[in-house]
Design an enzyme around this catalytic site. Sequence first.
Site, PDB file in Angstrom:
ATOM      1  N   GLU A  42       8.050   3.342   8.825  1.00 39.55           N
ATOM      2  CA  GLU A  42       8.612   4.365   7.941  1.00 39.55           C
ATOM      3  C   GLU A  42      10.006   4.822   8.350  1.00 39.55           C
ATOM      4  O   GLU A  42      10.642   5.601   7.652  1.00 39.55           O
ATOM      5  CB  GLU A  42       7.639   5.553   7.873  1.00 39.55           C
ATOM      6  CG  GLU A  42       6.403   5.176   7.102  1.00 39.55           C
ATOM      7  CD  GLU A  42       5.189   6.018   7.420  1.00 39.55           C
ATOM      8  OE1 GLU A  42       4.773   6.795   6.564  1.00 39.55           O
ATOM      9  OE2 GLU A  42       4.639   5.892   8.529  1.00 39.55           O
ATOM     10  N   GLY A  80       0.841  -1.193   0.000  1.00 38.02           N
ATOM     11  CA  GLY A  80       0.000   0.000   0.000  1.00 38.02           C
ATOM     12  C   GLY A  80       0.876   1.243   0.000  1.00 38.02           C
ATOM     13  O   GLY A  80       0.791   2.079  -0.882  1.00 38.02           O
ATOM     14  N   PHE A  81       1.717   1.356   1.036  1.00 39.54           N
ATOM     15  CA  PHE A  81       2.696   2.440   1.157  1.00 39.54           C
ATOM     16  C   PHE A  81       2.036   3.816   1.192  1.00 39.54           C
ATOM     17  O   PHE A  81       2.669   4.816   0.873  1.00 39.54           O
ATOM     18  CB  PHE A  81       3.731   2.378   0.031  1.00 39.54           C
ATOM     19  CG  PHE A  81       4.283   1.002  -0.219  1.00 39.54           C
ATOM     20  CD1 PHE A  81       4.977   0.332   0.776  1.00 39.54           C
ATOM     21  CD2 PHE A  81       4.079   0.355  -1.431  1.00 39.54           C
ATOM     22  CE1 PHE A  81       5.470  -0.946   0.557  1.00 39.54           C
ATOM     23  CE2 PHE A  81       4.580  -0.922  -1.650  1.00 39.54           C
ATOM     24  CZ  PHE A  81       5.281  -1.577  -0.658  1.00 39.54           C
ATOM     25  N   ILE A 126       9.557  -3.646  21.107  1.00 36.13           N
ATOM     26  CA  ILE A 126       9.443  -4.365  19.838  1.00 36.13           C
ATOM     27  C   ILE A 126       8.595  -5.613  20.081  1.00 36.13           C
ATOM     28  O   ILE A 126       8.970  -6.501  20.846  1.00 36.13           O
ATOM     29  CB  ILE A 126      10.837  -4.725  19.287  1.00 36.13           C
ATOM     30  CG1 ILE A 126      11.640  -3.443  19.026  1.00 36.13           C
ATOM     31  CG2 ILE A 126      10.704  -5.552  18.014  1.00 36.13           C
ATOM     32  CD1 ILE A 126      10.995  -2.447  18.082  1.00 36.13           C
ATOM     33  N   GLN A 168      10.675  -4.916   8.446  1.00 33.43           N
ATOM     34  CA  GLN A 168      10.165  -3.589   8.109  1.00 33.43           C
ATOM     35  C   GLN A 168      11.320  -2.611   7.912  1.00 33.43           C
ATOM     36  O   GLN A 168      11.305  -1.797   6.997  1.00 33.43           O
ATOM     37  CB  GLN A 168       9.270  -3.071   9.237  1.00 33.43           C
ATOM     38  CG  GLN A 168       7.890  -3.653   9.225  1.00 33.43           C
ATOM     39  CD  GLN A 168       7.037  -2.911   8.214  1.00 33.43           C
ATOM     40  OE1 GLN A 168       7.182  -3.095   7.013  1.00 33.43           O
ATOM     41  NE2 GLN A 168       6.156  -2.076   8.689  1.00 33.43           N
ATOM     42  N   LYS A 200       6.438   2.215  19.794  1.00 32.33           N
ATOM     43  CA  LYS A 200       6.607   3.364  18.894  1.00 32.33           C
ATOM     44  C   LYS A 200       6.151   2.959  17.498  1.00 32.33           C
ATOM     45  O   LYS A 200       4.962   2.941  17.241  1.00 32.33           O
ATOM     46  CB  LYS A 200       8.059   3.848  18.926  1.00 32.33           C
ATOM     47  CG  LYS A 200       8.415   4.568  20.243  1.00 32.33           C
ATOM     48  CD  LYS A 200       9.838   5.084  20.222  1.00 32.33           C
ATOM     49  CE  LYS A 200      10.085   6.075  21.347  1.00 32.33           C
ATOM     50  NZ  LYS A 200      11.495   6.532  21.346  1.00 32.33           N
ATOM     51  N   GLY A 201       7.047   2.602  16.613  1.00 29.61           N
ATOM     52  CA  GLY A 201       6.636   2.227  15.254  1.00 29.61           C
ATOM     53  C   GLY A 201       7.867   2.091  14.390  1.00 29.61           C
ATOM     54  O   GLY A 201       8.882   2.743  14.631  1.00 29.61           O
ATOM     55  N   GLY A 250       1.095  -6.494   4.296  1.00 28.43           N
ATOM     56  CA  GLY A 250       2.193  -7.407   4.038  1.00 28.43           C
ATOM     57  C   GLY A 250       3.273  -7.291   5.091  1.00 28.43           C
ATOM     58  O   GLY A 250       4.186  -8.106   5.142  1.00 28.43           O
TER      59      GLY A 250
HETATM   60 MO1  MOS Z   1       1.655   5.573   5.007  1.00 28.82          MO
HETATM   61  S1  MOS Z   1       2.472   6.871   3.761  1.00 28.82           S
HETATM   62  O1  MOS Z   1       1.843   5.952   6.513  1.00 28.82           O
HETATM   63  O2  MOS Z   1       0.629   4.458   4.420  1.00 28.82           O
END
Ligand code: MOS
Length: 745
Positions: free
Chosen positions: A712, A247-248, A636, A645, A708-709, A475
């Site tokens: 990206e 998706g992105f 994590i 990721q 956190k995450g 994914g």
């Molecule tokens: Mo995104 S650019 O956080 O799907």
Amino acid sequence: MADMTNIQQHVRLGSNSGQPMTRRDGVLKVTGQAPYAADRRPEGVLHAVTAVAGIARGTVEHLDTAAALAHPGVVRVYTPANRPALAVHPDTKIHGFAWRTEALQDDSVRYAGQPIALVVAETLEAATEGVRLLNPRYRADPPRIGLDGNAPYDPETVSIGRPPSLETGDMDAARAGAAHRLDTVIETAAQYHNALEPHAITAQWFGDRVEIDTPNQAIGLARQSFAAYLGIDPAQIVIRSPFLGGGFGSKAILYGAQLLAVLASKDLDRPVKLALRRDQMYGPVGHRPATRQTLRLDLDDQGHIMALDHHTLAVASSFDNFIESASNAAHSVYATTAMRTTHSAVRADTGTPGPMRAPGEAPGSAALEVAIDQAAHAMGMDPLAFRLLNYAETDPSTGMAFSSKALRECYAQAAELFGWVDRPMEPRRMRQGRLLKGWGMGTAQFPCPMFQAAAHATLRADGSAVVETSAADMGQGAWTALAQIAADGLGIDIDRLEFRSGHSDLPDAGVAGGSGHTATAGTALFNAGADTVRQLADIATNDPGSPLFGAGNAGVTARGGRLYRNDDDSRSEAYEDILARAGLDLLRGEGKGAREGEPDRAMFSHGGVFAEVLVDPDLGQIRVSRLVGAFAAGRIINPQLARSQLLGGMIWGVGFALHEEAIHDPRTGRFTNNDLAGYHIPVNADVPFVEALMVHEDDAFVNALGIKGVGELGVTGTVGAIANAVWHATGIRPRRFPIHPESLI
Ligand code: MOS
């Protein structure tokens, strides 16, 4: 009360979280059993194909609909003249995360590749041939393409709701006190998401109710959008999005072609399927726009940054206001006494850009890290030493403390693995055979937003459970990490957990984006499980027949499908026994995930990325030979998936630095490389060695789970690291991404 249900900072997670599990849906995917939207073949399905504009600006004067309709199998041709009505005009901003889109509202062309008609036929082949027979005739206006295509006009400042500019401290005073000034101008190219799975939709009406199969990163929002355009109650819409082939960001938003398929299905009273071809995804479904970023750093005689000025000029469409917020990437990375970040846009004949993995941060970080490298060299300092000298102990844009920041450890661990200590200061000092070798670094940083999510958990009589939330898995393994958190919320083993997702009838999980999905949906799932356990604990501790009777305030702890007394671990009872004695078949809990109140801490994931490149001195050809990152991103949940990721993000960084670039013919405004042959992305041979280390980090503030995450983070820092390695190899400072070989010779 069960102490696991008392959600405060430092919530204890159980033994499922932290495990490097493989994706729970992996086998379905690799054996072809995972159904994607375009795999649906309802009885009597019709195929729709969009006709797209071959000019970038002007008017469609004629379409040969008669020829298309005469082709065997063609059922209907929709144009602006006969398109069924929508409840709202497609140029309406129906909510804050809606784009103006193209759904055949008129005969104007706003960009190359814009849908201008829809042909529906009994077969894909007939619909495709019908499109060809339309043979459009245009009145074409000169296209305005790229950063300079609209040059006679003043760049227009636009905003997407984020603050377009920020100023802290006294810029004039900070500059007056500085000893060195460095100016950097960096350009980045337009990029397209290129998810492997195209934007596809299968729509089928049952009276006033419509069932839609389409990949979507935010099912709740998509349902709201469809309802607004169609003028029906959201309850009349079912969206299934069980699997996404990437998706992105491009599947976070509803676009016109999907809307047209739903309209056609209603109008023709048949199921309709539409899947965009690769080339049709260049234009109408978002992209990352080109930027030109102008940075100025003013330093004192020690190398401290006194003033940081970051301006971004970005390409915007002629009809909507998305602007790539690249300058925001400079807000919180390096200490400075004064800062100014600004944005402006140049309107061009392009589809409206949109969020693309690390929107703003990816191009912004690229330019910032090049400017920092340049400053380090000007001061005669090692790039890592320079970054440590300017380490932000608090967020310079707000003055707030960081919720946690293990960036020093990231730098140290990645530098050690990379062998950075041996780096010569001057460029062109290292060779491998006849190739020039260079080393560069960059800082990775990405914010930790949370959105809104809800979830249900249901414990069954046999002690197994089902959790439900509409979360999207593009994914990245979200379903696996989220199931690990859900199992821990319920205090059961993950093998006893059924995870239901990807359906609009389930509680809304918000958007799978912004690197906030695990934190947000995970919190909702954990809370739903904890709510269930709380009810179970109330039942048991009030039941004289239970070994837990009277545990009261001492509490009980849930693990492995049993409740244990906190004051006596030898006394416990299985969930199924508690439920059986209470005569319950099911016990159901609910949970929400969101950030409470205004944050009073700056919340970011961090990392240090180190790159080695080999450059052919005669041909300018660049190879990234090593890429090492170390990242700190709070707790994590699944180290294997988090690492994947981050590796994916870093490899995206290779593509950003060296490959990805959409090219238009400036005369026609059309794309010259709208396919995966001409639009280059890294293949395995482009990245021989890449490693992502995870640095331990406890965060008591970011959210109760400390998550956190990582979605990206990996692309930030990496692009700059590669560019800085190219400089170190060649002595030539890259000024434009992707870096072309000819710029180095
Ligand atoms: Mo995104 S650019 O956080 O799907």
